[in-house]
Design a protein around this motif. Structure first.
Motif, mmCIF file in Angstrom:
data_model
loop_
_atom_site.group_PDB
_atom_site.id
_atom_site.type_symbol
_atom_site.label_atom_id
_atom_site.label_comp_id
_atom_site.label_asym_id
_atom_site.label_seq_id
_atom_site.Cartn_x
_atom_site.Cartn_y
_atom_site.Cartn_z
ATOM 1 N N THR A 225 0.863 -1.187 0.000
ATOM 2 C CA THR A 225 0.000 0.000 0.000
ATOM 3 C C THR A 225 0.898 1.236 0.000
ATOM 4 O O THR A 225 1.865 1.315 0.767
ATOM 5 C CB THR A 225 -0.913 0.005 1.236
ATOM 6 N N ARG A 226 0.606 2.177 -0.889
ATOM 7 C CA ARG A 226 1.415 3.404 -1.003
ATOM 8 C C ARG A 226 1.370 4.169 0.314
ATOM 9 O O ARG A 226 0.292 4.367 0.901
ATOM 10 C CB ARG A 226 0.847 4.267 -2.146
ATOM 11 N N GLU A 227 2.522 4.594 0.766
ATOM 12 C CA GLU A 227 2.610 5.324 2.037
ATOM 13 C C GLU A 227 1.763 6.592 1.970
ATOM 14 O O GLU A 227 1.866 7.388 1.024
ATOM 15 C CB GLU A 227 4.082 5.697 2.318
ATOM 16 N N ARG A 229 -1.350 6.722 1.369
ATOM 17 C CA ARG A 229 -2.476 6.554 0.441
ATOM 18 C C ARG A 229 -3.117 5.187 0.658
ATOM 19 O O ARG A 229 -2.689 4.190 0.098
ATOM 20 C CB ARG A 229 -1.975 6.646 -1.014
ATOM 21 N N ASP A 234 0.777 -0.336 -4.767
ATOM 22 C CA ASP A 234 1.876 -0.430 -5.737
ATOM 23 C C ASP A 234 2.181 -1.905 -6.008
ATOM 24 O O ASP A 234 2.451 -2.668 -5.060
ATOM 25 C CB ASP A 234 3.137 0.249 -5.190
ATOM 26 N N TYR A 278 -1.049 1.026 -8.864
ATOM 27 C CA TYR A 278 0.012 1.493 -9.740
ATOM 28 C C TYR A 278 0.781 0.238 -10.127
ATOM 29 O O TYR A 278 1.283 -0.498 -9.257
ATOM 30 C CB TYR A 278 0.929 2.486 -9.022
#
Length: 301
Positions: A225-227, A229, A234, A278
């Motif tokens: 998980t995007r930091e 977000r 990712d 992403y």
């Protein structure tokens, strides 16, 4: 509860030549996509389990690779996986497409299945009935009947759902009585990373030349998980090929082909995870990986 009312649970597997419609049928029975599909032979490389929940039963369908004459170590391992699965399930569905004559490959599989049929019921399934007239379906059923003795014989079309519920009934009738094996709502026991890798491979298979499909493998290297977000994941993945000429095909002129693969795979992965992603894709060469035991292990085979 009488015996007729008793809850049944157990495993079924579909077998057949490559591209006989096994994965599409698995997805239709489960009600969602758990197995990737492609017009390319030998698309399935893992025994993917899809779970069918019914009030009276839980049917776990194991989608296996197509049985074929192997030319590589990978091919032999995929065939071994098929035979291993046959020995563990409660019922086997032998899939033969309605639009292709029963051939030597089907007869070879039938000979192998006759050994299994002594202890495990085998259901004959004529698939892809939407592609041919009714008369041709009837002729295919008769042709299949000549190949071996089946517990049941049924024509289906996964595309337009023709007799899919009836096939579910036939398979469930062969299962032993037993409790649920998986929780409600669970549709597969495959790890998310395996499903994601398969979705990327499915996108990469579309529109490539015939010699390339067997040479493609995909691994998910990292998924986080995007930091800062919570709504963005990712995914970093590698597409493996065997030669530099194949790498050029997958990437395409100016990276155009790889971008197309990425956008197709991203849509499918977002639907699977229910989150924005992403997707970071790179192509690597693993020379002759299909024949190399060490590389096969690294790629999960």
């Amino acid at each position: 509860m009488t015996s007729e009312d008793a809850h049944r649970s157990g495993f079924a597997c579909f077998v057949g030549r490559p591209n006989a419609g096994k994965s599409t049928l698995t997805n239709r029975l489960v009600g969602t996509k758990v197995a990737i599909t492609s017009s390319k032979p030998q698309t399935t490389r893992h025994a993917i389990r899809g779970i069918v929940h019914r009030p009276d039963a839980q049917l776990i369908i194991v989608d296996t690779p197509g049985l074929h004459r192997p030319r590589t170590l990978l091919g032999r391992r995929l065939n071994d996986l098929v035979y291993e699965t046959w020995s563990e399930v409660d019922v086997v569905g032998f899939c033969v497409p309605a639009d292709e004559k029963v051939g030597p490959g089907d007869r070879f599989i039938a000979e192998q299945l006759k050994k299994v049929a002594r202890r495990t019921p085998v259901v004959g399934i004529v698939t892809k009935t939407d592609l041919v007239p009714k008369q041709q379906v009837a002729e295919q059923l008769l042709a299949l009947q000549e190949v071996m003795d089946f517990a049941e014989l049924i024509p289906v079309s996964a595309k337009d759902s023709f007799q899919v519920d009836e096939l579910s009934d036939v398979l469930v009738s062969q299962l032993p009585e037993g409790p649920q094996l998986y929780p409600d709502g669970e549709l597969t026991d495959e790890p998310e990373s395996t499903l994601i890798a398969e979705l990327i491979r499915e996108a990469a298979l579309e529109g490539v030349r015939d010699e390339l499909p067997h040479s493609l493998a995909v691994t998910v290297e990292e998924m986080t998980t995007r930091e800062g977000r919570d709504d963005l994941i990712d995914v970093h993945a590698l597409i493996y090929v065997e030669r530099s000429s194949q790498k050029a095909i997958v990437i395409g002129r100016g990276g155009e082909r790889l971008r197309t693969v990425g956008s197709q795979a991203r849509r499918q992965i977002q639907a699977l995870l229910g989150s924005k992603i992403y997707l970071d894709l790179h192509v690597k060469i693993a020379k002759d990986w299909q024949r190399d035991p060490r590389q096969l292990r690294k790629l999960g085979f």
